[in-house]
Design a protein around this motif. Structure first.
Motif, PDB file in Angstrom:
ATOM      1  N   GLY A  90      -0.650  -4.366  -1.409  1.00  0.00           N
ATOM      2  CA  GLY A  90      -0.746  -5.808  -1.242  1.00  0.00           C
ATOM      3  C   GLY A  90      -1.461  -6.229   0.023  1.00  0.00           C
ATOM      4  N   SER A 120      -3.987 -11.310   3.207  1.00  0.00           N
ATOM      5  CA  SER A 120      -3.075 -10.166   3.084  1.00  0.00           C
ATOM      6  C   SER A 120      -1.629 -10.536   3.367  1.00  0.00           C
ATOM      7  N   THR A 122       2.091 -12.178   3.284  1.00  0.00           N
ATOM      8  CA  THR A 122       3.057 -12.456   2.206  1.00  0.00           C
ATOM      9  C   THR A 122       4.279 -13.135   2.805  1.00  0.00           C
ATOM     10  N   ASP A 152       5.087  -5.629   5.055  1.00  0.00           N
ATOM     11  CA  ASP A 152       3.869  -6.436   5.044  1.00  0.00           C
ATOM     12  C   ASP A 152       3.766  -7.265   6.321  1.00  0.00           C
ATOM     13  N   LYS A 301      -3.517  -9.818  -4.657  1.00  0.00           N
ATOM     14  CA  LYS A 301      -2.120  -9.515  -4.329  1.00  0.00           C
ATOM     15  C   LYS A 301      -1.364  -9.055  -5.577  1.00  0.00           C
ATOM     16  N   SER A 305      -0.309  -5.180  -5.118  1.00  0.00           N
ATOM     17  CA  SER A 305       1.123  -4.892  -5.018  1.00  0.00           C
ATOM     18  C   SER A 305       1.657  -4.335  -6.334  1.00  0.00           C
ATOM     19  N   ARG A 329       1.834 -16.812  -0.138  1.00  0.00           N
ATOM     20  CA  ARG A 329       1.433 -16.555   1.255  1.00  0.00           C
ATOM     21  C   ARG A 329       2.323 -17.315   2.229  1.00  0.00           C
TER      22      ARG A 329
END
Length: 385
Positions: A90, A120, A122, A152, A301, A305, A329
């Protein structure tokens, strides 16, 4: 006027949540959409303010604190391999996708790298609520998502420090950044092992009203504060506090008494405030760019992921569900976007578009989770809201 704002927010979120639940969708979808409707973007019934932002911050902390309380630490350990794969996938694919799109639209390399980094990020706070709505917060998929979100956050912050030191014109000691993260997780480990239990045992017998829930909240806000001091998102500290208390005898009482506090006022304000950043002014000329960024943000994503989950043994449906839960995000990307704007790594013409993309990823996440994991709902225990 402030009292009227709170009144409108509470009434609107409850009615909107009920409506979307009746339509067979997670209630959080309605709560998010109503923020756009009653906010500055459309009706303008409520305006953002410093007080609303502060109450919203409390809401998201309590949401993640409750997620920690409901997470089994043994399940978290067992899902470490999957969580790592999900986090890495991810990050890698959105980084690549963002970089390539940035180059394609004429950004220089440093700005394209920053765009990839922003995509990138999350934030699973909305996913947590969606999983609660679906009765899946205690599922294996949920545990993997939460573990991946923690990794992440750490990796993206380290990458941000690296990018800022290389191309942002700022002197950043990367070793110190990594060291701070390590120290924070040592502190968290100590709290989970012993300290949380000691603190709860010390504060719980105090002859004051609601001593146990007060002790839990003290730990929540303390670890959120410590997290931010060490360069980690406060929501990770709140989640860690919940995880630590889940190892004590006070877990169920804290969980039972916290939900009325959180869901009566703080969490609804958080959901509505997400929509306050949306603005449709001047968007017509940038609609193509908005669609491009959104598609890249969604697919990279979801696939990245999801592929990480698939490679570590999850079924196709579960892998898609995990990828869906990582799409949002949220506030993490908004913080990175603001840093980019201030440092010159993100031009203002892209800032507004990316803020809306962040909001869109947040809105679409509950729908994706419903579509991919919703059929498992009848097999899961009911969770009190």
């Amino acid at each position: 006027m402030f009292y009227l704002t709170i009144l409108i927010i509470l009434l609107a979120t409850k009615l909107a949540g009920d409506l979307t639940a009746r339509l067979g969708q997670p209630a959080v979808v309605g709560k998010l959409l109503v923020g756009i409707i009653i906010g500055p973007a459309m009706l303008g019934w409520v305006e953002n303010s410093h007080m609303i932002e502060e109450l919203s911050e409390i809401g998201v902390l309590l949401l993640m604190f409750m997620a920690g309380l409901e997470t089994n630490i043994e399940d978290l350990k067992r899902s470490f391999k999957s969580s790592t794969a999900v986090a890495l996938g991810g990050i890698a694919l959105p980084m690549l996708g963002g970089y390539l799109v940035g180059i394609a639209i004429g950004m220089d390399s440093s700005k394209a790298i920053f765009l990839g980094l922003l995509l990138s990020a999350t934030s699973v706070s909305i996913s947590v609520q969606s999983l609660k709505d679906l009765g899946l917060l205690k599922s294996k998929e949920s545990t993997t998502m939460l573990g991946a979100a923690i990794l992440d956050d750490i990796l993206v912050v380290i990458l941000l420090a690296f990018v800022m030191s290389m191309v942002g014109g700022e002197e950043v000691n990367l070793a110190m950044v990594i060291g701070y993260k390590f120290i924070f997780f040592v502190i968290v480990a100590l709290f989970i092992w012993k300290i949380a239990k000691w603190v709860m045992n010390w504060l719980a017998p105090l002859r004051v009203t609601e001593a146990i829930i007060s002790a839990g909240l003290i730990l929540c806000f303390f670890l959120a504060y410590v997290a931010e001091q060490f360069g980690v998102a406060g929501i990770i500290g709140a989640f860690a506090a919940g995880l630590a208390i889940s190892q004590t005898d006070y877990k169920h009482e804290v969980e039972h008494k916290l939900q009325p506090i959180a869901y009566t006022i703080f969490v609804p304000i958080f959901f509505v405030s997400v929509g306050f950043s949306v603005s449709f002014k001047g968007l017509g000329s940038q609609i193509g760019l908005l669609i491009l960024f959104f598609v890249v943000a969604l697919l990279t994503k979801l696939i990245g992921s999801g592929l990480g989950a698939r490679l570590t043994g999850y079924s196709r449906r579960s892998a898609l569900g995990i990828g869906s839960g990582m799409v949002s995000r949220g506030e993490v990307a908004l913080i990175i976007a603001t840093i980019g704007l201030e440092s010159g790594l993100l031009e203002r013409e892209y800032f507004t578009v990316l803020v809306i993309v962040v909001i869109l990823t947040t809105l679409v996440t509950p729908l994706l989770l419903k579509a991919t994991l919703g059929k498992q709902q009848q097999n899961q225990p009911d969770i009190e809201h």
